[in-house]
Design a protein around this motif. Structure first.
Motif, short mmCIF file in Angstrom:
data_model
loop_
_atom_site.label_atom_id
_atom_site.label_comp_id
_atom_site.label_asym_id
_atom_site.label_seq_id
_atom_site.Cartn_x
_atom_site.Cartn_y
_atom_site.Cartn_z
N GLN A 142 0.86 -1.30 0.05
CA GLN A 142 0.04 0.18 0.00
C GLN A 142 0.76 1.36 -0.03
O GLN A 142 0.53 2.23 -0.74
CB GLN A 142 -0.90 -0.01 1.15
CG GLN A 142 -1.91 -1.21 1.11
CD GLN A 142 -3.32 -0.74 2.23
OE1 GLN A 142 -3.36 0.17 3.07
NE2 GLN A 142 -3.71 -1.84 2.44
N ARG A 143 1.84 1.14 0.62
CA ARG A 143 2.69 2.52 0.64
C ARG A 143 3.56 2.59 -0.70
O ARG A 143 3.84 3.68 -1.04
CB ARG A 143 3.96 2.08 1.61
CG ARG A 143 3.54 2.34 3.39
CD ARG A 143 4.77 2.19 3.97
NE ARG A 143 4.16 2.18 5.38
CZ ARG A 143 4.10 1.01 6.16
NH1 ARG A 143 4.69 -0.04 5.49
NH2 ARG A 143 3.98 1.13 7.26
N ALA A 144 3.94 1.47 -1.51
CA ALA A 144 4.57 1.63 -2.74
C ALA A 144 3.19 2.19 -3.85
O ALA A 144 3.54 3.04 -4.37
CB ALA A 144 4.70 0.35 -3.33
N ARG A 145 1.95 1.69 -3.53
CA ARG A 145 1.08 2.47 -4.27
C ARG A 145 0.76 3.83 -3.97
O ARG A 145 0.43 4.73 -4.95
CB ARG A 145 -0.27 1.70 -4.14
CG ARG A 145 -0.40 0.10 -4.82
CD ARG A 145 -1.61 -0.42 -4.89
NE ARG A 145 -2.30 -0.67 -3.57
CZ ARG A 145 -2.16 -1.84 -2.97
NH1 ARG A 145 -1.59 -2.89 -3.40
NH2 ARG A 145 -2.89 -1.74 -1.74
N LEU A 146 0.72 4.07 -2.57
CA LEU A 146 0.59 5.34 -2.36
C LEU A 146 1.67 6.43 -2.86
O LEU A 146 1.43 7.50 -3.45
CB LEU A 146 0.59 5.62 -0.58
CG LEU A 146 0.67 7.02 -0.04
CD1 LEU A 146 -0.92 7.58 -0.70
CD2 LEU A 146 0.48 6.96 1.22
N ARG A 189 9.01 6.82 -4.21
CA ARG A 189 8.29 5.69 -4.71
C ARG A 189 9.40 4.49 -4.69
O ARG A 189 9.21 3.58 -4.49
CB ARG A 189 7.88 5.82 -6.19
CG ARG A 189 7.12 4.62 -6.85
CD ARG A 189 6.68 4.81 -8.22
NE ARG A 189 8.10 5.12 -9.22
CZ ARG A 189 7.96 5.16 -10.62
NH1 ARG A 189 6.91 5.12 -11.08
NH2 ARG A 189 8.87 5.15 -11.08
N SER A 190 10.54 4.81 -5.16
CA SER A 190 11.75 3.80 -5.20
C SER A 190 11.98 3.18 -4.18
O SER A 190 12.18 2.07 -3.97
CB SER A 190 13.03 4.60 -5.77
OG SER A 190 12.85 4.80 -7.31
N GLU A 191 12.21 4.15 -3.09
CA GLU A 191 12.23 3.79 -1.62
C GLU A 191 11.21 2.74 -1.11
O GLU A 191 11.41 1.71 -0.43
CB GLU A 191 12.40 4.78 -0.60
CG GLU A 191 12.92 4.39 0.79
CD GLU A 191 14.03 3.84 1.04
OE1 GLU A 191 14.29 3.26 2.20
OE2 GLU A 191 14.97 3.91 0.10
N ALA A 192 9.98 2.80 -1.55
CA ALA A 192 8.79 2.29 -1.22
C ALA A 192 8.82 0.89 -1.83
O ALA A 192 8.61 -0.02 -1.17
CB ALA A 192 7.53 3.02 -1.40
N GLU A 193 9.24 0.78 -3.02
CA GLU A 193 9.41 -0.31 -3.62
C GLU A 193 10.39 -1.23 -3.04
O GLU A 193 10.16 -2.33 -3.19
CB GLU A 193 9.69 -0.10 -5.19
CG GLU A 193 8.50 0.56 -5.92
CD GLU A 193 8.79 0.88 -7.39
OE1 GLU A 193 9.98 0.92 -7.59
OE2 GLU A 193 7.53 1.21 -8.18
N ARG A 194 11.75 -0.62 -2.80
CA ARG A 194 12.69 -1.41 -2.07
C ARG A 194 12.15 -1.90 -0.76
O ARG A 194 12.28 -3.09 -0.47
CB ARG A 194 13.73 -0.65 -1.89
CG ARG A 194 15.01 -1.36 -1.29
CD ARG A 194 16.29 -0.27 -0.80
NE ARG A 194 15.64 0.79 0.29
CZ ARG A 194 15.62 0.34 1.53
NH1 ARG A 194 15.97 -0.89 1.98
NH2 ARG A 194 15.23 1.07 2.23
N ARG A 195 11.43 -1.07 0.09
CA ARG A 195 11.03 -1.74 1.30
C ARG A 195 9.86 -2.83 1.06
O ARG A 195 9.80 -3.73 2.02
CB ARG A 195 10.27 -0.68 2.11
CG ARG A 195 11.65 0.36 2.56
CD ARG A 195 10.93 1.42 3.51
NE ARG A 195 11.88 2.35 3.87
CZ ARG A 195 11.64 3.50 4.69
NH1 ARG A 195 10.70 3.86 4.86
NH2 ARG A 195 12.85 4.13 5.21
#
Length: 412
Positions: A142-146, A189-195
């Motif tokens: 959800q964070r990545a989508r946000l 967004r890159s950081e959220a995708e990594r996490r």
């Protein structure tokens, strides 16, 4: 193949087929728990411990713990009457007479219960860990989508700033700020995708899946049955159903039985039997009964009795400590869930809807000249922070629910 093994093989084959299907498609929290419990090496080792305990119980249940002893002698005899040959056969069997077998069986049965309780307790721990990791992975998604939504909105803001600049209604400074904001949101967004990838990898490890197996996670954060959190009742439930409580109690029972066995081992185990002797010289056949036993003059099993008594004392302390620990775990879990529910209640559906509307209307208001770019940035960042906080709150609610279920003996 024996029927039991054939049945076990068929069940395992069906579970493997269902697991393969789950890996290729979607995966719910309950399916994740089942998959983890099927693949977890700790559980497989504990199953082997249960089998070993049952094997020891079978050995303890034998009527005779020692095998009979057979002695055969034969040889010549020389006397004044001449030479002759004598032979004898002696058969003896140790027999326990002071209740050792009953104490041994009682101890072995208790150890089977201990192994099974430890297996159940570990199943509960794994289930709780899976549900928490599942919620963490959902939150990361959800964070990545946000973050992706935030980047899209920032790009719309950049387009709006360029439109206003070209129309002479905005300065180049606003366009540059919009470009910087797009870069910042792309980084987020890159950081959220990594996490998100890290959270999914942690879930894969618990599930026993390869990195190439990527099922789609199905479920919602923060979904739970709202009920009254009666701490006293939940503690009572935990003390009655927690497998580690049962394991500690049965371990004490086993130690007590072993202490009785050690005390009874002071009494020597007699050997009873019969002997047959053939004397050729006198043409006599002699049949005699046998009774022999050790005299406990020096070794009266003092070491085993002392060790068993110390083990009983140790486990009595452990039983009391386990009860206190369980009470504290339930109290902590109840407090955590209450706080998580309270925080989640602050994000009602109308609040979430308002946050989403602010995100969508901010750019249009800026494009229409109703707000300046700094106000647009402030609205956007406040909205993203609030929605991210909502995800954090729902993730915490999911983890708190899993902790309380484990503390009260769920998933076993």
């Amino acid at each position: 193949m024996p029927p039991l093994r054939l049945f076990t093989a068929l069940v395992l084959a069906m579970l493997a087929a269902e697991t393969a299907q789950a890996r290729q498609g979607s995966l719910t929290p309950d399916e994740a728990v089942e998959l983890a419990q099927a693949n977890n090496p700790d559980l497989q080792m504990l199953v082997a411990e249960v089998d070993a305990a049952k094997a020891r119980l079978a050995g303890a249940s034998l009527l005779f713990q020692a095998n009979p002893s057979l002695t055969v002698t034969a040889g010549p005899r020389s006397s004044a009457a001449g030479d002759s040959r004598d032979s004898s056969i002696e058969l003896s069997q140790p027999v326990e007479i002071s209740g050792q077998r009953g104490a041994r069986i009682e101890a072995a049965e208790a150890l089977v219960d201990v192994a099974e309780a430890r297996l159940r307790a570990r199943r509960g721990e794994i289930a709780a860990a899976i549900l928490e990791a599942f919620g963490r992975a959902l939150a990361a998604e959800q964070r990545a989508r946000l973050a992706a939504e935030g980047l899209a909105v920032a790009q719309e803001g950049l387009a709006a700033a360029q439109e206003r600049f070209e129309a002479g209604a905005a300065a180049l400074l606003e366009v540059n700020r919009a470009r910087v904001e797009v870069g910042r949101m792309a980084r987020d967004r890159s950081e959220a995708e990594r996490r998100g990838a890290e959270a999914l990898a942690g879930l894969h490890l618990l599930l026993g899946l390869d990195s190439a197996e990527v099922p789609t996670l199905e479920g919602e954060l923060g979904v739970e049955e709202r009920g009254v959190l009666d701490e006293a009742r939940l503690i009572e439930q935990a003390l009655a159903s927690r497998a580690d409580i049962a394991a500690a109690g049965r371990a004490l029972d086993a130690a007590s039985a072993q202490a009785r066995l050690a005390a009874r081992a002071r009494i020597p185990t007699p050997k009873v039997g019969v002997s047959y002797t053939r004397e050729e010289e006198s043409d006599a056949e002699i049949v005699q009964g046998l009774l022999s036993f050790d005299i406990p003059l020096f070794n009266r099993n003092q070491e085993a009795q002392g060790v068993a008594a110390a083990r009983v004392s140790q486990l009595e302390t452990e039983v009391a400590a386990t009860g206190r620990r369980v009470r504290q775990e339930v109290s902590t879990a109840v407090a955590r869930l209450r706080a998580a529910r309270s925080a989640a209640d602050g994000f009602a559906s109308d609040v979430v809807k308002a946050m989403q509307e602010n995100m969508e209307l901010g750019t249009e208001s800026y494009r229409a000249g109703k707000i300046d770019f700094l106000q647009l940035l402030l609205i956007r960042r406040q909205t993203l922070e609030a929605r991210n906080e909502q995800i954090n709150v729902l993730e915490e609610l999911t983890a708190a629910r899993a902790q309380l279920d484990r503390a009260t003996g769920g998933y076993q």
